[in-house]
Design a protein around this motif. Structure first.
Motif, PDB file in Angstrom:
ATOM      1  N   THR A   7       0.945  -1.287   0.011  1.00 44.61           N
ATOM      2  CA  THR A   7       0.001   0.014   0.050  1.00 44.61           C
ATOM      3  C   THR A   7       0.846   1.330   0.090  1.00 44.61           C
ATOM      4  OG1 THR A   7      -1.648  -1.196   1.140  1.00 44.61           O
ATOM      5  CG2 THR A   7      -1.986   1.344   1.230  1.00 44.61           C
ATOM      6  N   HIS A   9      -0.751   4.392  -0.832  1.00 42.57           N
ATOM      7  CA  HIS A   9      -1.438   5.534  -0.059  1.00 42.57           C
ATOM      8  C   HIS A   9      -2.893   5.006   0.178  1.00 42.57           C
ATOM      9  CE1 HIS A   9      -4.290   8.961  -0.691  1.00 42.57           C
ATOM     10  NE2 HIS A   9      -3.391   9.620  -0.063  1.00 42.57           N
ATOM     11  N   ARG A  10      -3.446   5.536   1.412  1.00 41.16           N
ATOM     12  CA  ARG A  10      -4.954   5.082   1.674  1.00 41.16           C
ATOM     13  C   ARG A  10      -5.723   6.334   2.052  1.00 41.16           C
ATOM     14  NH1 ARG A  10      -4.333   1.163   6.360  1.00 41.16           N
ATOM     15  NH2 ARG A  10      -2.475   0.776   5.292  1.00 41.16           N
ATOM     16  N   GLU A  22     -12.060   2.035   2.857  1.00 45.29           N
ATOM     17  CA  GLU A  22     -10.984   2.859   2.447  1.00 45.29           C
ATOM     18  C   GLU A  22     -10.603   2.387   0.944  1.00 45.29           C
ATOM     19  OE1 GLU A  22      -7.597   1.669   4.924  1.00 45.29           O
ATOM     20  OE2 GLU A  22      -8.726   2.701   6.692  1.00 45.29           O
ATOM     21  N   HIS A  24      -7.179   2.084  -1.338  1.00 46.61           N
ATOM     22  CA  HIS A  24      -5.909   1.816  -1.232  1.00 46.61           C
ATOM     23  C   HIS A  24      -5.098   1.994  -2.689  1.00 46.61           C
ATOM     24  CE1 HIS A  24      -5.331  -0.268   3.036  1.00 46.61           C
ATOM     25  NE2 HIS A  24      -6.299   0.984   3.055  1.00 46.61           N
ATOM     26  N   ASP A  25      -4.030   2.812  -2.841  1.00 45.24           N
ATOM     27  CA  ASP A  25      -3.199   2.656  -3.917  1.00 45.24           C
ATOM     28  C   ASP A  25      -2.181   1.387  -3.747  1.00 45.24           C
ATOM     29  OD1 ASP A  25      -4.711   4.718  -5.339  1.00 45.24           O
ATOM     30  OD2 ASP A  25      -3.244   6.166  -4.516  1.00 45.24           O
ATOM     31  N   VAL A  26      -2.010   0.560  -4.512  1.00 45.71           N
ATOM     32  CA  VAL A  26      -1.218  -0.570  -4.204  1.00 45.71           C
ATOM     33  C   VAL A  26      -0.178  -0.589  -5.374  1.00 45.71           C
ATOM     34  CG1 VAL A  26      -2.726  -1.820  -2.812  1.00 45.71           C
ATOM     35  CG2 VAL A  26      -2.837  -2.429  -5.112  1.00 45.71           C
ATOM     36  N   LYS A  35      -5.621   0.228  -7.825  1.00 43.58           N
ATOM     37  CA  LYS A  35      -6.645   0.785  -6.727  1.00 43.58           C
ATOM     38  C   LYS A  35      -7.222  -0.500  -5.929  1.00 43.58           C
ATOM     39  CE  LYS A  35      -7.307   5.650  -7.569  1.00 43.58           C
ATOM     40  NZ  LYS A  35      -6.374   6.269  -6.563  1.00 43.58           N
TER      41      LYS A  35
END
Length: 180
Positions: A7, A9-10, A22, A24-26, A35
Motif C-alpha cells: 500500500t 496511499h490510503r 478505504e 488503497h493505492d497499491v 486501486k
C-alpha cells in the motif's frame, strides 16, 4: 514468488458503526499500480445448533443488501475485542433463546476476501437449553426449527443462499451423528 501488494496511499472514505471503507493505492508484484476498495469489519460468528429434539435452529430475517428475507444460522458481529466463542453464545441466546452449554469450532472463513477483511467463525453445538429470545431492538427475527432430513432436502433444493449457513449445514450433515 512472494505474493504481496504494498500500500502506497490510503484514503478513508467512510467510518461507520459496523464497517469502515478505504481506497488503497497499491504497488503490484510486477511493479504496476492499482486501486483497491476495502471494507474493514470486526468479524462475526455463527452457530449451527441442534436441539434435544434433533432439530436445527435457524432464523429468518430481512436482509437489505439481498432485498428479501433469508433463512440463516443464528449469527452476529463481534464487538471490539470480544471473544469469538462468547460472542457466538451471546448471539445464539439473543436471536433464538437457546443457551449453548458448549460449542465446537467448525471453521474460520472470509466471505469475500476480494474486498473485505471480515473473518467469520462458525461453531456447532447440540448441547442447548431453551430460553427466551431477546434480539437487538432493530432486529426482527422469526425462529424456525427443521429436522435434519428436512435440512438435507432444503440444501439439495438450493433453498439457502447465505454462505455461512450453507457451510454450517453441510458440516452438520457430514459430521453429526443423526441418530442421537
Amino acid at each position: 514468488m512472494e505474493f504481496n501488494e504494498k500500500t502506497t496511499h490510503r484514503e478513508k472514505i467512510y467510518q461507520g458503526q459496523i464497517i469502515d471503507v478505504e481506497v488503497h493505492d497499491v504497488e503490484l508484484m510486477n511493479g504496476d499500480t492499482s486501486k483497491r476498495e476495502l471494507v474493514f469489519h470486526n468479524g462475526a460468528v455463527a452457530v449451527c445448533a441442534v436441539t434435544p429434539n434433533n432439530e436445527v435452529v435457524l432464523v429468518k430475517q430481512f436482509r437489505k443488501p439481498a432485498e428479501k428475507p433469508l433463512l440463516e444460522l443464528p449469527a452476529g458481529k463481534l464487538e471490539k475485542d470480544e471473544d469469538r466463542e462468547e460472542a457466538a453464545k451471546r448471539e445464539l441466546a439473543e436471536e433464538t433463546g437457546y443457551q449453548a452449554q458448549s460449542l465446537e469450532w467448525v471453521t474460520d472463513m472470509y466471505g469475500s476476501p476480494g474486498f473485505s477483511n471480515e473473518r467469520l467463525t462458525i461453531y456447532f453445538t447440540d448441547q442447548v437449553e431453551e430460553g427466551d429470545m431477546h434480539p437487538d431492538e432493530d432486529e426482527f427475527l422469526e425462529l424456525h426449527t427443521f429436522s435434519i432430513d428436512k435440512i438435507r432436502e432444503m440444501l439439495q433444493n438450493g433453498e439457502f443462499e447465505d454462505a455461512k449457513t450453507i457451510i454450517g449445514l453441510q458440516h452438520l450433515l457430514l459430521n453429526y451423528n443423526h441418530s442421537k
